[in-house]
Enzyme design. Structure first.
Site, PDB file in Angstrom:
ATOM      1  N   GLY A 135      33.065   0.047  71.193  1.00 53.76           N
ATOM      2  CA  GLY A 135      31.707  -0.179  71.676  1.00 53.76           C
ATOM      3  C   GLY A 135      30.861  -1.094  70.816  1.00 53.76           C
ATOM      4  CE  LYS A 180      40.083  -3.694  74.407  1.00 57.96           C
ATOM      5  NZ  LYS A 180      38.761  -3.536  75.019  1.00 57.96           N
ATOM      6  CE1 TYR A 187      43.292  12.264  32.930  1.00 56.80           C
ATOM      7  CE2 TYR A 187      45.131  11.894  31.424  1.00 56.80           C
ATOM      8  CZ  TYR A 187      43.759  12.094  31.652  1.00 56.80           C
ATOM      9  OH  TYR A 187      42.895  12.117  30.598  1.00 56.80           O
ATOM     10  CB  CYS A 189      37.646  11.336  33.350  1.00 57.46           C
ATOM     11  SG  CYS A 189      36.742  10.539  32.013  1.00 57.46           S
ATOM     12  CB  SER A 191      39.889   9.900  29.089  1.00 61.24           C
ATOM     13  OG  SER A 191      39.446  10.193  30.388  1.00 61.24           O
ATOM     14  NE  ARG A 218      40.709   2.276  71.498  1.00 63.11           N
ATOM     15  CZ  ARG A 218      39.498   1.832  71.756  1.00 63.11           C
ATOM     16  NH1 ARG A 218      39.175   0.585  71.487  1.00 63.11           N
ATOM     17  NH2 ARG A 218      38.586   2.620  72.293  1.00 63.11           N
ATOM     18  CG  HIS A 231      28.970   4.895  71.422  1.00 61.53           C
ATOM     19  ND1 HIS A 231      27.944   5.333  70.600  1.00 61.53           N
ATOM     20  CD2 HIS A 231      29.509   3.815  70.812  1.00 61.53           C
ATOM     21  CE1 HIS A 231      27.866   4.528  69.557  1.00 61.53           C
ATOM     22  NE2 HIS A 231      28.795   3.601  69.663  1.00 61.53           N
ATOM     23  CG  MET A 285      32.107  -6.911  68.578  1.00 62.15           C
ATOM     24  SD  MET A 285      33.472  -7.854  67.913  1.00 62.15           S
ATOM     25  CE  MET A 285      34.803  -6.710  68.061  1.00 62.15           C
ATOM     26  NE  ARG A 300      31.277  16.426  34.003  1.00 62.42           N
ATOM     27  CZ  ARG A 300      31.483  16.087  35.275  1.00 62.42           C
ATOM     28  NH1 ARG A 300      31.289  14.850  35.669  1.00 62.42           N
ATOM     29  NH2 ARG A 300      31.891  16.982  36.146  1.00 62.42           N
ATOM     30  NE  ARG A 332      31.450  13.636  28.077  1.00 62.39           N
ATOM     31  CZ  ARG A 332      30.861  13.117  29.156  1.00 62.39           C
ATOM     32  NH1 ARG A 332      31.307  11.972  29.648  1.00 62.39           N
ATOM     33  NH2 ARG A 332      29.859  13.716  29.757  1.00 62.39           N
ATOM     34  NE  ARG A 336      37.587  -4.011  78.952  1.00 62.91           N
ATOM     35  CZ  ARG A 336      38.014  -3.936  80.198  1.00 62.91           C
ATOM     36  NH1 ARG A 336      38.877  -4.833  80.664  1.00 62.91           N
ATOM     37  NH2 ARG A 336      37.596  -2.959  80.986  1.00 62.91           N
ATOM     38  CB  THR A 355      35.621   3.881  35.418  1.00 60.12           C
ATOM     39  OG1 THR A 355      35.714   5.079  36.182  1.00 60.12           O
ATOM     40  CG2 THR A 355      36.982   3.491  34.884  1.00 60.12           C
ATOM     41  CG  ASN A 356      31.138   7.452  36.299  1.00 55.31           C
ATOM     42  OD1 ASN A 356      31.898   6.969  37.118  1.00 55.31           O
ATOM     43  ND2 ASN A 356      30.874   8.739  36.245  1.00 55.31           N
ATOM     44  CG  ASP A 357      28.510   5.809  30.493  1.00 59.41           C
ATOM     45  OD1 ASP A 357      27.722   5.783  31.459  1.00 59.41           O
ATOM     46  OD2 ASP A 357      28.371   6.577  29.526  1.00 59.41           O
ATOM     47  CD  GLU A 398      31.979   6.895  27.054  1.00 60.45           C
ATOM     48  OE1 GLU A 398      31.275   7.231  28.020  1.00 60.45           O
ATOM     49  OE2 GLU A 398      32.345   7.693  26.170  1.00 60.45           O
TER      50      GLU A 398
END
Length: 895
Positions: free
Chosen positions: A106, A27, A865, A845, A778, A353, A469, A108, A575, A631, A97, A781-783, A759
């Protein structure tokens, strides 16, 4: 050099600029920029975000030189305006303000009309020649200051005002006269004294410092903290404070206040879009207390409004405002959200803004601005928040479906949603955490409702306009919202809403359509979105820019088709165990797992082979020669074991054994920690016939597709959960043996790669050795996140929020890749793997493949990729393009 804590603006010049938003807040930076552009901005000054940092680091105290800096800046404002702060005859009044570096609408606190007291209110009345205006301003000030600075509940003031109106038999605030406001003021002051134990402050300087402290303090109020968490805004950014000379939209019929957008924020159409109120102050428009009027005649017609448009009532001022709109858009090269006040026929600009907008509007505006020559393609691509594309990729109401429309409001934020009715933000959050979809129904939302709005699938309000709002926040969150549905009566205490004689209670289902403003009883079916030409255009620009390929995680024909429609460049994760959760197949799968001899296992596998082969044939046909990473089986066994007596009987019948034998085998296979148990390649090594069957299905399918449609499939066979290099070399040999056998029978040599999923931390560390056999990695990244943190993804949800709140972690590592730990392992594996094999193909993956921040990391590490769920393919493509534009892409060439 002494720190500069205060920056002045107004009178045609400014000490700050638009690019100083980190220091001055959005602002303050824009007020400075508008002043420098020569626009009519009331003068003022900005206290920097560095003061906020100092304030919290020094027990809520200020830098010693700040007092003098503020007084100096205030004197300059007095000179420009020609009025004095606290002067009984010609008092200067100011607004105080907040202003963070990013817009937090809205969230603050704000105080208007500061500087009024018993003496200056009388002086203002005399100066303006309007007693009613002066005392209306004074009561607003006591109400705002009392609430924001002194902590008196807002409803305490509302109750006093309602009692006065009731005694006078009046409906609207605008009907109260000066003598009525004077009595309200006395009751307000008495209430303040009763609540805080001392009189309402009469010294304007005490008022000013109280308000400055309250604005800095509001950086850490619960709603602001919640908003920062939802929008990933760092806590240490802080807020600036803007002190600005007041201009009055409530001095009479030649005064007005409004909020407008230089383009339509819902659709992106190039049309002036806004609302205003005659004889009102700014909070009246945003709070939705009075029904606002449209700025343009076109807007009036579009909203079926009978109230006159500003274009009709104030044509000269409207023309000036329209010119300012065009000037600001050309200057900022983006759609602006502007606030303005008209005081006695003179236009003042209070804010500009970059306007919050829906994903559809963002897309249209970026593409249109590019075709208008204001921005280039790269800027258009960089402008769109990849995550916001989610809004475009989700269902809308089925036009053919039967629907019972009971009310219409304003179409405040597009999209359709059905859910259980709830009347409080807390109830919305509570039910949502239990897995229910809810619609939050309120008379009007306030910033306190932010957590409930985030939890809800849709928002319905009975008051408020398109810039209220609820509307602004819902658009930013991508939630459907209908506002100002005035036909609905909400009784929050009884937890009911009534419309046209129908009563709807908490827990009943309604549907809202934020694109039309319709409210319906019951659940209405939805249809998939149709993407606009703008979407295709932007995606083509993103495709030209990015280096990272984008694939999809898919194992069903529907997922594969969806992925192709969104432009996926292959399947990055199929999978195979997911192909067996189907009712008819799971019995054969269970029979295979329960078998305790090779012969029995092969018998069960013979039933599965044709199913698997057909699955791969369908996928290969859809992907038409694009790479498909398959897989091999990786089920934690507990997911397939029969649990009930009925399931056991089914398996027993299929295998030709007794139920007791099945029960005994299930007990034998039970694991204490199945996620770290007999799964992945461990299953393939102990039961090699399983992976051999899958390899056979892949190669036979590739041969069949080549024969039928002439497409040569690029199969990438992935061996899961490798942690020891020899595991991969054994499995690789088994797959190669099957490939040779199928080639001998079919006469077709299918091209294929063999690789592994990284993994486990040990696999990442031994990547150089593993790459001797692997042609691709590959990253699962979850495991990898689970095993690096030693943390179960399913159980982490119980406490991860507490870790985020306490700043132990910045973001849930299962949502956004942890660059320091998990990311370091990815980097190590990539470097060591490519040192052994320069042409090693690298991808990711896990769920992180669709998260924009994680995609930036993948580009930086130099992966080839990312693979994500089909609906996130466009998000991943855009994030990959932005990574290339920002220079974080570490890849050398196209890939």
């Amino acid at each position: 050099m002494m720190a500069k804590w205060v920056y002045r603006f107004g009178g045609g010049s400014a000490e700050g600029r638009a690019d100083m938003r980190n220091l001055l807040g959005g602002k303050g930076a824009n007020l400075a920029e508008m002043s420098a552009l020569g626009l009519p901005v009331p003068p003022g000054y900005t206290i920097t975000t560095e003061v906020c940092t100092y304030f919290y680091a020094n027990a809520k105290s200020y830098p010693p030189e700040l007092k003098v800096d503020v007084e100096t800046a205030l004197r300059q404002v007095e000179e420009i305006v020609g009025a004095k702060f606290g002067d009984p005859k010609k008092p200067l009044l100011v607004s105080v303000r907040s202003g963070a570096r990013v817009s937090m609408p809205g969230m603050m606190d704000t105080v208007l009309n500061l500087g009024l007291n018993d003496v200056t209110a009388a002086g203002l009345a005399k100066q303006a020649g309007d007693e009613r205006f002066a005392y209306d301003s004074y009561r607003r000030f006591i109400q705002m200051y009392g609430n924001v600075v002194l902590g008196v509940e807002h409803h305490s003031f509302e109750e006093i005002l309602e009692l006065h109106k009731s005694d006078l038999n009046l409906e609207s605030d605008t009907e109260l006269k000066a003598e009525h406001w004077k009595k309200v003021i006395e009751d307000y002051k008495a209430k303040v004294e009763e609540e805080i134990g001392k009189p309402f402050p009469q010294d304007p300087k005490e008022q000013l410092w109280g308000a400055i402290g309250a604005v800095f303090g509001s950086w850490n109020i619960p709603r602001a903290v919640t908003y920062r968490k939802i929008n990933s805004i760092p806590e240490d950014w802080g807020t600036a404070v803007n002190v600005q000379a007041m201009v009055f939209g409530n001095m009479g019929e030649d005064c007005a206040t409004g909020v407008a957008f230089t383009r339509n924020p819902s659709t992106g159409a190039k049309e002036f879009y806004g609302e205003y109120l005659v004889n009102a102050q700014g909070e009246d428009v945003v709070a939705g207390i009075r029904t606002p009027q449209q700025v343009t005649i076109a807007g009036k017609k579009a909203n079926n409004s009978t109230l006159p448009a500003m274009e009709e009532v104030m044509p000269t001022v409207f023309k000036q405002l329209d010119e300012v709109r065009q000037q600001l858009e050309k200057h900022y090269k983006d759609m602006q959200d502007i606030e303005f006040t008209v005081q006695q026929g003179k236009l003042y600009m209070l804010q500009t803004r970059n306007g919050k907008r829906t994903a559809a509007a963002a897309l249209k505006i970026a593409v249109d601005l590019c075709s208008e020559g204001l921005i280039d393609e790269a800027t258009a691509v960089a402008r769109i928040d990849p995550a916001s594309l989610d809004q475009l990729l989700h269902p809308t109401l089925d036009p053919k479906a039967k629907k019972e429309v009971v009310a219409r409001g304003l179409p405040a934020s597009p999209g359709a949603a059905s859910g259980l009715v709830v009347f409080t933000a807390d109830e919305a959050e509570d039910r949502a955490t239990k897995g229910h979809e809810v619609i939050l129904v309120r008379v009007e939302t306030s910033p306190e409702d932010i957590h409930g709005m985030h939890a809800a699938v849709g928002i319905l309000t009975t008051r408020g306009g398109m810039t209220s709002h609820a509307a602004v926040v819902a658009r930013g969150m991508g939630r459907p919202c209908v506002s100002g549905a005035g036909e609905i009566r909400v009784d929050a205490e009884k937890k009911t809403m009534t419309v046209k004689g129908q009563k709807v209670g908490e827990g009943d289902i309604i549907t809202i359509d934020g694109g039309t403003g319709e409210v319906m009883i019951g659940k209405v079916p939805t249809i998939q979105p149709q993407l606009s030409g703008d979407f295709s255009k932007l995606m083509s620009w993103a495709d030209k820019t990015r280096k990272l390929k984008v694939r999809a995680n898919a194992e069903t024909p529907l997922d594969a088709r969806t992925a192709r429609e969104f432009g996926a460049e292959g399947i990055g994760l199929c999978r195979t165990e997911h192909m067996f959760f189907d009712g008819t197949r799971i019995v054969a799968m269970r029979e295979m797992i329960m078998a305790d001899t090779v012969a029995d296992r092969k018998k069960a596998l013979a039933k599965i082979l044709p199913m698997q082969r057909q699955d791969f044939i369908e996928l290969f046909k859809i992907m038409r020669g694009l790479p498909v990473t398959i897989r091999l089986l990786d089920p934690p066994l507990h997911e397939f074991l029969p649990n009930t007596r009925e399931e056991m009987a089914e398996v027993a019948a299929a295998a030709g054994v007794s139920v007791d034998a099945v029960q005994a085998r299930a007990a034998q296979l039970h694991e204490s920690n199945p996620m770290l148990g007999h799964r992945g390649c461990r299953l393939g090594i102990t039961y090699p016939e399983i992976y051999e069957m899958q390899a056979r299905a892949i190669f036979e399918a590739a041969a069949a597709v080549h024969k039928e449609i002439g497409e040569t499939v690029e199969a990438e066979i992935m061996i899961p959960l490798v942690s020891i290099p020899k595991e991969l070399s054994l499995m690789k040999a088994a797959v190669e043996k099957v490939a040779a056998e199928v080639e001998k029978v079919t006469g077709f040599k299918a091209p294929y790669l063999i690789g592994t999923m990284i993994e486990l931390p040990r696999a990442a560390l031994l990547a150089g050795e593993i790459a001797k056999d692997a042609q691709f990695f590959s990253f699962g990244t979850n495991d990898l996140t689970q095993t690096t943190y030693g943390l179960s993804r399913d159980d982490a949800a119980r406490f991860i929020n507490s870790y985020e709140r306490q700043g132990i972690i910045k973001k849930d590592p299962f949502i956004s890749l942890d660059p320091d730990g998990v990311g370091e392992l990815v980097q190590i594996a990539a470097d060591r793997g490519r040192k052994t094999r320069a042409d090693l193909k690298l991808g990711i993956c896990g769920e992180h493949g669709g998260d924009p921040a994680s995609i930036h990391f993948c580009a930086k590490v130099g992966l080839d990729y990312v693979s994500c769920s089909p609906y996130r393919v466009p998000i991943a493509k855009l994030a990959a393009a932005q990574a290339a534009l920002s220079g974080t892409d570490g890849r050398k060439g196209e890939g």
